[in-house]
Design a protein around this motif. Structure first.
Motif, mmCIF file in Angstrom:
data_model
loop_
_atom_site.group_PDB
_atom_site.id
_atom_site.type_symbol
_atom_site.label_atom_id
_atom_site.label_comp_id
_atom_site.label_asym_id
_atom_site.label_seq_id
_atom_site.Cartn_x
_atom_site.Cartn_y
_atom_site.Cartn_z
ATOM 1 N N PHE A 21 0.823 -1.214 0.000
ATOM 2 C CA PHE A 21 0.000 0.000 0.000
ATOM 3 C C PHE A 21 0.856 1.263 0.000
ATOM 4 N N ILE A 22 1.998 1.223 0.677
ATOM 5 C CA ILE A 22 2.903 2.375 0.652
ATOM 6 C C ILE A 22 3.405 2.598 -0.776
ATOM 7 N N ALA A 23 3.789 1.517 -1.455
ATOM 8 C CA ALA A 23 4.265 1.638 -2.839
ATOM 9 C C ALA A 23 3.161 2.167 -3.752
ATOM 10 N N LEU A 24 1.946 1.653 -3.603
ATOM 11 C CA LEU A 24 0.828 2.140 -4.418
ATOM 12 C C LEU A 24 0.544 3.613 -4.147
ATOM 13 N N PHE A 25 0.603 3.998 -2.884
ATOM 14 C CA PHE A 25 0.343 5.392 -2.554
ATOM 15 C C PHE A 25 1.420 6.297 -3.157
ATOM 16 N N ALA A 26 2.672 5.871 -3.072
ATOM 17 C CA ALA A 26 3.762 6.657 -3.659
ATOM 18 C C ALA A 26 3.569 6.786 -5.173
ATOM 19 N N LEU A 27 3.181 5.711 -5.822
ATOM 20 C CA LEU A 27 2.922 5.763 -7.265
ATOM 21 C C LEU A 27 1.748 6.676 -7.589
ATOM 22 N N SER A 28 0.748 6.685 -6.720
ATOM 23 C CA SER A 28 -0.450 7.479 -7.001
ATOM 24 C C SER A 28 -0.206 8.978 -6.859
ATOM 25 N N LEU A 29 0.776 9.347 -6.071
ATOM 26 C CA LEU A 29 1.009 10.773 -5.827
ATOM 27 C C LEU A 29 1.421 11.526 -7.080
ATOM 28 N N ASP A 30 2.252 10.895 -7.911
ATOM 29 C CA ASP A 30 2.697 11.594 -9.131
ATOM 30 C C ASP A 30 2.571 10.730 -10.380
ATOM 31 N N GLY A 31 1.815 9.660 -10.272
ATOM 32 C CA GLY A 31 1.601 8.805 -11.436
ATOM 33 C C GLY A 31 2.862 8.105 -11.916
ATOM 34 N N VAL A 87 -13.269 -5.390 11.533
ATOM 35 C CA VAL A 87 -14.045 -4.439 10.730
ATOM 36 C C VAL A 87 -13.128 -3.677 9.774
ATOM 37 N N LEU A 88 -12.009 -3.167 10.272
ATOM 38 C CA LEU A 88 -11.080 -2.435 9.412
ATOM 39 C C LEU A 88 -10.498 -3.321 8.311
ATOM 40 N N ALA A 89 -10.117 -4.542 8.673
ATOM 41 C CA ALA A 89 -9.533 -5.452 7.678
ATOM 42 C C ALA A 89 -10.537 -5.761 6.571
ATOM 43 N N VAL A 90 -11.764 -6.048 6.941
ATOM 44 C CA VAL A 90 -12.793 -6.342 5.937
ATOM 45 C C VAL A 90 -13.057 -5.096 5.091
ATOM 46 N N ALA A 91 -13.081 -3.928 5.720
ATOM 47 C CA ALA A 91 -13.290 -2.685 4.966
ATOM 48 C C ALA A 91 -12.187 -2.472 3.938
ATOM 49 N N VAL A 92 -10.944 -2.718 4.320
ATOM 50 C CA VAL A 92 -9.824 -2.564 3.384
ATOM 51 C C VAL A 92 -9.949 -3.560 2.240
ATOM 52 N N ILE A 93 -10.241 -4.802 2.566
ATOM 53 C CA ILE A 93 -10.343 -5.847 1.543
ATOM 54 C C ILE A 93 -11.464 -5.544 0.556
ATOM 55 N N VAL A 94 -12.629 -5.197 1.073
ATOM 56 C CA VAL A 94 -13.778 -4.924 0.199
ATOM 57 C C VAL A 94 -13.530 -3.673 -0.631
ATOM 58 N N SER A 95 -13.044 -2.611 0.007
ATOM 59 C CA SER A 95 -12.814 -1.380 -0.752
ATOM 60 C C SER A 95 -11.724 -1.578 -1.798
ATOM 61 N N PHE A 96 -10.723 -2.356 -1.470
ATOM 62 C CA PHE A 96 -9.644 -2.651 -2.411
ATOM 63 C C PHE A 96 -10.178 -3.392 -3.635
ATOM 64 N N ALA A 97 -11.178 -4.232 -3.395
ATOM 65 C CA ALA A 97 -11.742 -5.018 -4.495
ATOM 66 C C ALA A 97 -12.720 -4.225 -5.358
ATOM 67 N N ILE A 98 -13.454 -3.273 -4.764
ATOM 68 C CA ILE A 98 -14.524 -2.634 -5.542
ATOM 69 C C ILE A 98 -14.281 -1.181 -5.923
ATOM 70 N N LEU A 99 -13.429 -0.472 -5.170
ATOM 71 C CA LEU A 99 -13.228 0.940 -5.482
ATOM 72 C C LEU A 99 -12.224 1.116 -6.611
ATOM 73 N N PRO A 100 -12.434 2.113 -7.439
ATOM 74 C CA PRO A 100 -11.438 2.384 -8.479
ATOM 75 C C PRO A 100 -10.154 2.896 -7.836
ATOM 76 N N TYR A 101 -9.059 2.612 -8.496
ATOM 77 C CA TYR A 101 -7.758 3.039 -7.998
ATOM 78 C C TYR A 101 -7.656 4.555 -8.083
ATOM 79 N N SER A 102 -7.314 5.186 -6.964
ATOM 80 C CA SER A 102 -7.072 6.635 -6.934
ATOM 81 C C SER A 102 -6.191 6.922 -5.730
ATOM 82 N N THR A 103 -5.629 8.108 -5.713
ATOM 83 C CA THR A 103 -4.801 8.497 -4.568
ATOM 84 C C THR A 103 -5.633 8.454 -3.287
#
Length: 144
Positions: A21-31, A87-103
């Motif tokens: 997630f840190i790597a994805l976030f770093a990539l999302s900051l400047d594409g 609750v947090l783990a399930v929220a991360v898993i579900v959101s990771f699966a259904i939300l579009p990738y964005s910063t």
């Protein structure tokens, strides 16, 4: 399987999850521009992290969490911090699966994963040891 083995596997998978997630976030900051990646390369890199690092950790994290619940006195919902982690783990898993990738979505997932680590370390509602009773003060009183 010993508790230490479960601890090791859970911590290793959680660490890979956090790093992903840190790597994805770093990539999302400047594409990926700071790494010299094109937009297409960035998307391929993001998908690789999602499929090869973050996704495979989910079954291992859930399996070790279930083993914790079965093999320790903590159970699955004995403490509020355990419920919060589920609750947090399930929220991360579900959101990771259904939300579009964005910063924003990656940043929110990263914040939740950091919260999971924090809860694991501090266990906020864990019963505190009872404070020792205060010793009676010995001395003269000034009642004159």
């Amino acid at each position: 399987m010993t508790k230490r083995t479960i601890d090791l596997e859970h911590l290793a998978a959680a660490s890979v999850w956090l790093s992903g997630f840190i790597a994805l976030f770093a990539l999302s900051l400047d594409g990926g521009a700071s790494l010299g990646l094109t937009s297409a390369d960035t998307q391929l890199t993001i998908e690789a992290f999602r499929r090869k690092f973050i996704g495979p950790c989910i079954p291992l994290l859930m399996a070790t969490a279930v083993l914790y619940g079965i093999s320790t006195p903590w159970g699955f919902a004995k403490h509020g911090w355990l419920v919060a982690k589920w609750v947090l783990a399930v929220a991360v898993i579900v959101s990771f699966a259904i939300l579009p990738y964005s910063t924003a979505s990656v940043g929110a997932a990263l914040a939740c994963v950091i919260a999971l680590f924090t809860i694991s370390v501090y266990k906020p509602d864990k019963k505190k040891a009872k404070a020792k009773p205060e010793k009676a003060k010995v001395g003269k009183t000034n009642n004159a």
